[in-house]
Design a protein around this motif. Sequence first.
Motif, PDB file in Angstrom:
ATOM      1  N   HIS A   1       0.837  -1.083   0.069  1.00 19.94           N
ATOM      2  CA  HIS A   1       0.122   0.099  -0.112  1.00 19.94           C
ATOM      3  C   HIS A   1       1.025   1.282  -0.061  1.00 19.94           C
ATOM      4  CE1 HIS A   1      -3.777  -2.135   1.256  1.00 19.94           C
ATOM      5  NE2 HIS A   1      -2.932  -3.045   1.560  1.00 19.94           N
ATOM      6  N   ALA A   2       0.442   2.350  -0.587  1.00 23.09           N
ATOM      7  CA  ALA A   2       0.915   3.700  -0.490  1.00 23.09           C
ATOM      8  C   ALA A   2       0.316   4.508   0.447  1.00 23.09           C
ATOM      9  CB  ALA A   2       0.883   4.162  -2.050  1.00 23.09           C
ATOM     10  N   LEU A   3       0.902   5.067   1.386  1.00 21.44           N
ATOM     11  CA  LEU A   3       0.312   5.839   2.358  1.00 21.44           C
ATOM     12  C   LEU A   3       0.748   7.361   1.998  1.00 21.44           C
ATOM     13  CD1 LEU A   3      -1.437   6.365   5.135  1.00 21.44           C
ATOM     14  CD2 LEU A   3       1.023   6.086   6.180  1.00 21.44           C
ATOM     15  N   ARG A   4      -0.337   8.036   1.677  1.00 21.38           N
ATOM     16  CA  ARG A   4       0.063   9.352   1.156  1.00 21.38           C
ATOM     17  C   ARG A   4      -0.715  10.524   1.925  1.00 21.38           C
ATOM     18  NH1 ARG A   4      -1.522   6.456  -4.095  1.00 21.38           N
ATOM     19  NH2 ARG A   4       0.549   5.975  -5.076  1.00 21.38           N
ATOM     20  N   TYR A   5       0.018  11.629   2.067  1.00 18.62           N
ATOM     21  CA  TYR A   5      -0.462  12.638   2.953  1.00 18.62           C
ATOM     22  C   TYR A   5      -1.722  13.782   2.109  1.00 18.62           C
ATOM     23  CZ  TYR A   5      -0.323  17.033   5.783  1.00 18.62           C
ATOM     24  OH  TYR A   5      -0.362  17.986   6.423  1.00 18.62           O
ATOM     25  N   ILE A   6      -2.561  13.779   2.671  1.00 21.55           N
ATOM     26  CA  ILE A   6      -3.911  14.535   2.081  1.00 21.55           C
ATOM     27  C   ILE A   6      -4.070  15.799   3.040  1.00 21.55           C
ATOM     28  CG2 ILE A   6      -4.707  12.518   0.961  1.00 21.55           C
ATOM     29  CD1 ILE A   6      -6.811  12.314   2.919  1.00 21.55           C
ATOM     30  N   GLY A   7      -3.707  15.687   4.208  1.00 18.21           N
ATOM     31  CA  GLY A   7      -4.118  16.903   5.010  1.00 18.21           C
ATOM     32  C   GLY A   7      -5.437  17.035   5.476  1.00 18.21           C
TER      33      GLY A   7
ATOM     34  N   THR B   1      -8.766  17.022   8.085  1.00 21.59           N
ATOM     35  CA  THR B   1      -9.142  15.939   9.036  1.00 21.59           C
ATOM     36  C   THR B   1      -8.480  14.656   9.049  1.00 21.59           C
ATOM     37  OG1 THR B   1     -11.361  15.761   8.346  1.00 21.59           O
ATOM     38  CG2 THR B   1     -11.045  17.585   9.894  1.00 21.59           C
ATOM     39  N   LEU B   2      -8.352  14.016   7.602  1.00 24.32           N
ATOM     40  CA  LEU B   2      -7.814  12.702   7.751  1.00 24.32           C
ATOM     41  C   LEU B   2      -6.784  12.457   7.492  1.00 24.32           C
ATOM     42  CD1 LEU B   2     -10.549  11.850   4.531  1.00 24.32           C
ATOM     43  CD2 LEU B   2     -10.850  11.174   7.057  1.00 24.32           C
ATOM     44  N   VAL B   3      -5.797  13.549   7.243  1.00 23.33           N
ATOM     45  CA  VAL B   3      -4.488  13.655   7.090  1.00 23.33           C
ATOM     46  C   VAL B   3      -3.845  12.677   5.975  1.00 23.33           C
ATOM     47  CG1 VAL B   3      -2.313  13.461   8.651  1.00 23.33           C
ATOM     48  CG2 VAL B   3      -4.281  14.060   9.759  1.00 23.33           C
ATOM     49  N   TYR B   4      -4.138  11.167   6.234  1.00 21.14           N
ATOM     50  CA  TYR B   4      -3.409  10.465   5.313  1.00 21.14           C
ATOM     51  C   TYR B   4      -4.546   9.491   4.729  1.00 21.14           C
ATOM     52  CZ  TYR B   4       1.366  10.940   6.591  1.00 21.14           C
ATOM     53  OH  TYR B   4       2.678  11.493   6.556  1.00 21.14           O
ATOM     54  N   ALA B   5      -4.431   9.036   3.480  1.00 18.36           N
ATOM     55  CA  ALA B   5      -5.024   7.999   2.942  1.00 18.36           C
ATOM     56  C   ALA B   5      -4.001   6.907   2.372  1.00 18.36           C
ATOM     57  CB  ALA B   5      -5.934   8.753   1.523  1.00 18.36           C
ATOM     58  N   ALA B   6      -4.565   5.723   2.275  1.00 22.47           N
ATOM     59  CA  ALA B   6      -3.985   4.521   1.859  1.00 22.47           C
ATOM     60  C   ALA B   6      -4.612   4.023   0.674  1.00 22.47           C
ATOM     61  CB  ALA B   6      -3.824   3.534   3.004  1.00 22.47           C
ATOM     62  N   GLU B   7      -3.506   3.755  -0.411  1.00 14.82           N
ATOM     63  CA  GLU B   7      -4.167   3.006  -1.667  1.00 14.82           C
ATOM     64  C   GLU B   7      -3.274   1.740  -1.890  1.00 14.82           C
ATOM     65  OE1 GLU B   7      -3.959   3.571  -6.365  1.00 14.82           O
ATOM     66  OE2 GLU B   7      -2.905   5.082  -5.002  1.00 14.82           O
ATOM     67  N   ARG B   8      -4.171   0.643  -2.235  1.00 14.29           N
ATOM     68  CA  ARG B   8      -3.454  -0.708  -2.293  1.00 14.29           C
ATOM     69  C   ARG B   8      -3.129  -0.586  -3.708  1.00 14.29           C
ATOM     70  NH1 ARG B   8      -5.604  -5.930  -4.062  1.00 14.29           N
ATOM     71  NH2 ARG B   8      -4.457  -7.531  -2.948  1.00 14.29           N
ATOM     72  N   ILE B   9      -1.562  -0.692  -3.738  1.00 10.85           N
ATOM     73  CA  ILE B   9      -1.077  -0.585  -5.134  1.00 10.85           C
ATOM     74  C   ILE B   9      -0.422  -1.814  -5.760  1.00 10.85           C
ATOM     75  CG2 ILE B   9      -0.350   1.810  -4.684  1.00 10.85           C
ATOM     76  CD1 ILE B   9       2.274   0.946  -4.015  1.00 10.85           C
TER      77      ILE B   9
END
Length: 507
Positions: free
Chosen positions: A254-260, A262-270
């Motif tokens: 998975h790629a954990l990416r900063y989105i800022g 209230t969620l801060v991070y989102a994870a994508e299964r790559i």
Amino acid sequence: MLVPLKLAPGLFQNGTLYQAKNRWARANLVRFSENTIRPVGGWQEFTAAAQVDPTITLNGVPRAIIGWRGSDGNQTVAVGTNTKLYAHLGGTLYDITPTGFTAGSADAEYVTGGYGDGAYGAGPYGVSDPAQTTFAPPAVFHLDTFGEYLVACSAPNDGKIYVWDRSVSDIAVQATGSPTQCLGVVVTPERFVVALGAGNVSRHIQWASQETTDTWTPDISNTAGSLDLEGVGILVAGRRAKGETLLWTTDDVHALRYIGGTLVYAAERIGGKCGLISPGAVAMVDDKAVWMSKGKFFLYDGYVQAIPCDVSDAVFSDLNTNQSGKVTSLTISRFGEIWWFYPSAGSTENDKYVVWNYRENHWMTGTLPRTAGCDSGAIGYPLLASSNGKLWEHERTFVHTDLSGGTLTPYLESGPVEAGEGDQVLYISRILPDERTLGQVQLSLYGSFEPMADETLYGPFTVGKNTDARMTARWVRLRLDQIVEEDWRVGVIRLDGKPAGARGSPR
């Protein structure tokens, strides 16, 4: 007639020796670099120069090493074993093991459930319940840096997150408020400390507020948070990359990416079906990640892809899968190489290696017992560890020794080299090496007339400017052995020979 032996660099070990026709097939402690064959650099023991007794013998089996420089410019090395955490700074070795640290097993083991672990009345009275048997991997430290601080977590034995401030008067301490029963830790490019498998939830990650190690409870005044990854695998490890953090499970990545926000991070299964075989089996090269999975190697450079491997049969058919949690990797960037050390089928400890040269795209294998390592950069030479608690500076000498002090001899051996379509017999009279190979290696020739027939050994010959040899064969194999502990080179070897006809009589 001069026949140049222009065999492609790297080994081919997918199949029989005959299938390695016109390729190199076996080797140890040899590398290909810039169109030459040369020995892998040797090693010498790493010492604590500032101590009265400079000898370093660590307690436990080293499973992770990291090197970095602090703001003062001084190099620091941290080593995690299954029982201790150490730091080497200013020529001195320090035991920085946290108070209350739970040591773990050096080996993977099956743990059988004890009396009372199962349902009441489910088995014979007073007998452990086989249904409660679980598989416990070896204890492995996860090490990362937070600025100049060290962040560490040993799993599955201890599961706490520790921080060390590089002060030689301090030991590592548990990060205030941090979760327990973690499966690992990683620091993101945005300077968040992320706990993997927090609370012993196999796909749950939790992070402290940005730029902190002690603020783990989310509220409107901070950026602490958590999320759960999709899928079915168990978290194994994480690594920071460019603009994202990669998280591996036993099944996917998975790629954990900063989105800022209230969620801060989102994870994508790559990537799926490309899980990590052990916490130490991934190496980062520039913006890329390369790792060993079950039966394959993978690369991520924006998308996940399997790496074709000419030695995968030899590696994965000889892997002790019960102890695969010990697999460790490192880059040797000077030569564009990634090394993996793994336990062979006949060993419970790492004793063999496989190397991918990512610049020239070829593979090598060999035998060498190492349990952890890190590249040069912050430190002067690649630093590797062995199961006896010793640390070794690699690529520093041309002396190769085993753990008992015996000499290891680099060698390289080819598959069959044919004349024509294999229907011609070749009469060889001389060996002509290039001008860089003069008396530093010896060459042996193996001749046969059928693929499965017994071979006849010719030599060994000490390779000089012009070496006489007399042999007749349909298939010829070569073997090079080091005889001088130097940084020798072998370029293109030529054989002076002529076809002797299909029946084998010289003409």
